[in-house]
Design a protein around this motif. Structure first.
Motif, short mmCIF file in Angstrom:
data_model
loop_
_atom_site.label_atom_id
_atom_site.label_comp_id
_atom_site.label_asym_id
_atom_site.label_seq_id
_atom_site.Cartn_x
_atom_site.Cartn_y
_atom_site.Cartn_z
N GLU A 13 0.84 -1.20 0.00
CA GLU A 13 0.00 0.00 0.00
C GLU A 13 0.87 1.25 0.00
OE1 GLU A 13 -3.04 0.12 2.95
OE2 GLU A 13 -3.36 -2.03 2.82
N VAL A 14 0.53 2.17 -0.87
CA VAL A 14 1.23 3.45 -0.93
C VAL A 14 0.25 4.51 -0.45
CG1 VAL A 14 2.35 5.14 -2.42
CG2 VAL A 14 2.65 2.69 -2.83
N VAL A 15 0.66 5.24 0.54
CA VAL A 15 -0.21 6.26 1.11
C VAL A 15 0.26 7.62 0.61
CG1 VAL A 15 -1.08 7.31 3.22
CG2 VAL A 15 -0.62 4.84 3.14
N ALA A 16 -0.62 8.33 -0.09
CA ALA A 16 -0.29 9.67 -0.57
C ALA A 16 -0.49 10.68 0.56
CB ALA A 16 -1.16 10.04 -1.76
N GLU A 17 0.30 11.71 0.53
CA GLU A 17 0.18 12.74 1.55
C GLU A 17 -0.89 13.75 1.16
OE1 GLU A 17 3.89 14.58 2.36
OE2 GLU A 17 4.95 12.67 2.52
N ASP A 18 -1.93 13.85 1.95
CA ASP A 18 -3.02 14.80 1.77
C ASP A 18 -3.53 14.87 0.33
OD1 ASP A 18 -2.84 15.39 4.46
OD2 ASP A 18 -1.47 17.06 4.13
N PRO A 19 -4.08 13.80 -0.21
CA PRO A 19 -4.55 13.84 -1.60
C PRO A 19 -5.79 14.71 -1.77
CG PRO A 19 -5.20 11.79 -0.58
CD PRO A 19 -4.31 12.50 0.41
N VAL A 24 -9.23 19.92 -4.20
CA VAL A 24 -10.15 20.95 -3.72
C VAL A 24 -9.65 22.32 -4.14
CG1 VAL A 24 -11.06 22.07 -1.65
CG2 VAL A 24 -10.99 19.58 -1.78
N GLU A 25 -8.36 22.54 -4.02
CA GLU A 25 -7.79 23.83 -4.41
C GLU A 25 -7.94 24.05 -5.92
OE1 GLU A 25 -6.48 27.37 -3.28
OE2 GLU A 25 -6.72 25.70 -1.91
N THR A 26 -7.73 23.00 -6.70
CA THR A 26 -7.90 23.09 -8.15
C THR A 26 -9.35 23.38 -8.50
OG1 THR A 26 -6.10 21.53 -8.45
CG2 THR A 26 -7.55 21.86 -10.31
N ALA A 27 -10.26 22.72 -7.82
CA ALA A 27 -11.67 22.94 -8.08
C ALA A 27 -12.07 24.38 -7.76
CB ALA A 27 -12.52 21.96 -7.27
N LYS A 28 -11.56 24.91 -6.67
CA LYS A 28 -11.86 26.30 -6.30
C LYS A 28 -11.32 27.26 -7.35
CE LYS A 28 -12.05 25.78 -1.29
NZ LYS A 28 -11.39 26.14 -0.02
N THR A 29 -10.11 26.99 -7.82
CA THR A 29 -9.51 27.85 -8.83
C THR A 29 -10.29 27.80 -10.13
OG1 THR A 29 -7.34 27.48 -7.85
CG2 THR A 29 -7.38 28.32 -10.09
N ASN A 30 -10.67 26.59 -10.54
CA ASN A 30 -11.44 26.43 -11.78
C ASN A 30 -12.80 27.11 -11.67
OD1 ASN A 30 -9.40 24.97 -12.96
ND2 ASN A 30 -10.31 22.99 -12.54
N LEU A 31 -13.44 27.00 -10.51
CA LEU A 31 -14.73 27.64 -10.31
C LEU A 31 -14.59 29.16 -10.36
CD1 LEU A 31 -17.72 27.32 -9.72
CD2 LEU A 31 -17.17 27.23 -7.30
N SER A 32 -13.53 29.66 -9.77
CA SER A 32 -13.29 31.10 -9.79
C SER A 32 -13.05 31.59 -11.22
CB SER A 32 -12.07 31.41 -8.92
OG SER A 32 -11.75 32.77 -9.00
N LYS A 33 -12.27 30.84 -11.99
CA LYS A 33 -12.02 31.22 -13.38
C LYS A 33 -13.31 31.18 -14.18
CE LYS A 33 -7.24 29.67 -13.64
NZ LYS A 33 -6.32 28.71 -14.27
N ARG A 34 -14.14 30.16 -13.95
CA ARG A 34 -15.40 30.01 -14.67
C ARG A 34 -16.33 31.19 -14.36
NH1 ARG A 34 -17.24 28.58 -19.26
NH2 ARG A 34 -19.40 29.12 -19.12
N ARG A 35 -16.39 31.59 -13.11
CA ARG A 35 -17.24 32.73 -12.73
C ARG A 35 -16.76 34.02 -13.40
NH1 ARG A 35 -17.93 31.27 -6.38
NH2 ARG A 35 -19.66 29.82 -6.63
#
Length: 57
Positions: A13-19, A24-35
């Protein structure tokens, strides 16, 4: 030395750090650009409507 092979326990098992933080940050940025884009398009539509309006009624 022993000739028997020993079973080794391996954790595959490989555990990613804070995936969760990055998407979430990308989604917020994309939503902001879309608005921003939506606001610019709405402003263009309104300016076009004003330009097309016949003020000599």
């Amino acid at each position: 030395m022993s000739t028997d092979k020993e079973d080794l326990d391996v954790d595959d098992e490989v555990v990613a750090e804070d995936p969760v933080d990055e998407p979430v940050e990308t989604a917020k940025t994309n939503l902001s650009k879309r608005r921003t884009i939506d606001n610019l398009l709405e402003e263009r539509r309104l300016k076009k409507q004003l330009a097309d309006y016949d003020f000599d009624l």
